[in-house]
Design a protein around this motif. Structure first.
Motif, mmCIF file in Angstrom:
data_model
loop_
_atom_site.group_PDB
_atom_site.id
_atom_site.type_symbol
_atom_site.label_atom_id
_atom_site.label_comp_id
_atom_site.label_asym_id
_atom_site.label_seq_id
_atom_site.Cartn_x
_atom_site.Cartn_y
_atom_site.Cartn_z
ATOM 1 N N ILE A 109 -1.824 -15.426 -44.483
ATOM 2 C CA ILE A 109 -1.323 -16.678 -43.912
ATOM 3 C C ILE A 109 -1.630 -17.770 -44.932
ATOM 4 C CG2 ILE A 109 -1.511 -18.349 -42.030
ATOM 5 C CD1 ILE A 109 -2.573 -16.005 -40.282
ATOM 6 N N ARG A 110 -0.614 -18.506 -45.307
ATOM 7 C CA ARG A 110 -0.784 -19.649 -46.214
ATOM 8 C C ARG A 110 -0.706 -20.921 -45.373
ATOM 9 N NH1 ARG A 110 -3.235 -17.005 -49.877
ATOM 10 N NH2 ARG A 110 -1.988 -15.558 -51.076
ATOM 11 N N VAL A 114 -2.331 -26.734 -42.483
ATOM 12 C CA VAL A 114 -1.533 -26.908 -41.266
ATOM 13 C C VAL A 114 -2.205 -26.175 -40.109
ATOM 14 C CG1 VAL A 114 0.708 -26.432 -40.187
ATOM 15 C CG2 VAL A 114 0.601 -27.185 -42.578
ATOM 16 N N LEU A 115 -2.649 -24.969 -40.364
ATOM 17 C CA LEU A 115 -3.342 -24.192 -39.333
ATOM 18 C C LEU A 115 -4.649 -24.869 -38.935
ATOM 19 C CD1 LEU A 115 -3.681 -21.748 -37.524
ATOM 20 C CD2 LEU A 115 -4.369 -20.411 -39.535
ATOM 21 N N ASP A 116 -5.384 -25.391 -39.893
ATOM 22 C CA ASP A 116 -6.639 -26.094 -39.578
ATOM 23 C C ASP A 116 -6.401 -27.312 -38.692
ATOM 24 O OD1 ASP A 116 -8.209 -24.272 -40.936
ATOM 25 O OD2 ASP A 116 -8.325 -25.478 -42.770
ATOM 26 N N LEU A 163 2.708 -19.621 -35.250
ATOM 27 C CA LEU A 163 2.473 -19.290 -36.659
ATOM 28 C C LEU A 163 3.786 -19.076 -37.409
ATOM 29 C CD1 LEU A 163 -0.585 -16.923 -36.220
ATOM 30 C CD2 LEU A 163 -0.583 -19.108 -37.467
ATOM 31 N N ALA A 164 4.716 -18.324 -36.835
ATOM 32 C CA ALA A 164 5.990 -18.056 -37.499
ATOM 33 C C ALA A 164 6.791 -19.326 -37.745
ATOM 34 C CB ALA A 164 6.812 -17.070 -36.667
ATOM 35 N N GLN A 165 6.651 -20.301 -36.868
ATOM 36 C CA GLN A 165 7.418 -21.540 -36.998
ATOM 37 C C GLN A 165 6.740 -22.609 -37.848
ATOM 38 O OE1 GLN A 165 8.118 -22.681 -32.909
ATOM 39 N NE2 GLN A 165 9.783 -21.197 -32.667
ATOM 40 N N ASN A 166 5.425 -22.474 -38.107
ATOM 41 C CA ASN A 166 4.701 -23.588 -38.706
ATOM 42 C C ASN A 166 3.970 -23.316 -40.014
ATOM 43 O OD1 ASN A 166 4.858 -25.936 -36.654
ATOM 44 N ND2 ASN A 166 4.477 -24.104 -35.414
#
Length: 193
Positions: A109-110, A114-116, A163-166
């Motif tokens: 996952i890159r 954004v995830l944080d 996750l797939a969208q962002n």
């Protein structure tokens, strides 16, 4: 890429030493190509997760072999790591435990910034103890499990969709376990099982 193992034995506690040590393509053998750590997790009779993790390759770590032979349970998660994110350390070795569940991930996952931000927004940052994309993925999933009152199917769908969208990703393959159940996800289906 890492390698995952998930097993649910039904009602009778078992060991998983055959698949982890003795099979022709056992997880221990696969760790020769995935040398950046190994872990095994199961649940004790009271449902409490028990993890044995090391930053060593499984084939080099006598504790991995001892745990594979000694641990008994009805749900297992094991993992051998090929590090793509985060240093080699026990904190970054799978499986991870959060709120009574175990999790291991195979993928990349890159866009971790954004995830944080999403973990912070969902009040899930404190669940992340290491520096891997995988543990962040699990924290996001745990936040959805909270939102959906433990409904794993709804939580997995919502988490995978977000996750797939962002974020930019290679794959989100994972194994999630409770004392009673084991779930496996393959997304997208870029690699054969």
């Amino acid at each position: 890429m890492c390698r995952l193992f998930g097993l649910h034995t039904g009602a009778q506690p078992q060991t998983c030493s055959f698949w982890l040590l003795n099979a022709s393509d056992s997880l221990s053998e696969q760790s020769r190509r995935q040398p950046d750590g190994a872990g095994i997790g199961t649940f004790d009779p009271n449902g409490k997760p028990h993890l044995v993790r090391s930053a060593l390759a499984a084939y080099l770590d006598p504790e991995f072999a001892i745990a594979a032979q000694a641990l008994t349970g009805t749900s297992f998660v094991a993992h051998v790591r090929f590090a793509t994110e985060g240093e080699l350390s026990v904190a970054n070795t799978h499986p991870f435990e959060q709120e009574g569940r175990m999790f291991a991930h195979n993928g990349v996952i890159r866009s971790l910034n954004v995830l944080d931000r999403e973990l912070d927004r969902r009040d899930a940052t404190s669940l992340v103890l290491g520096t891997t994309d995988s543990e962040r993925y699990f924290a996001l999933l745990t936040s959805y499990l909270r939102e959906f009152s433990g409904d794993v199917v709804q939580a997995l769908r919502a988490c995978l969709t977000w996750l797939a969208q962002n974020v930019s990703l290679y794959c989100l393959n994972c194994v999630l376990a409770t004392p009673q159940e084991v779930w496996a996800v393959r997304y997208p289906d870029t690699n054969p099982l």
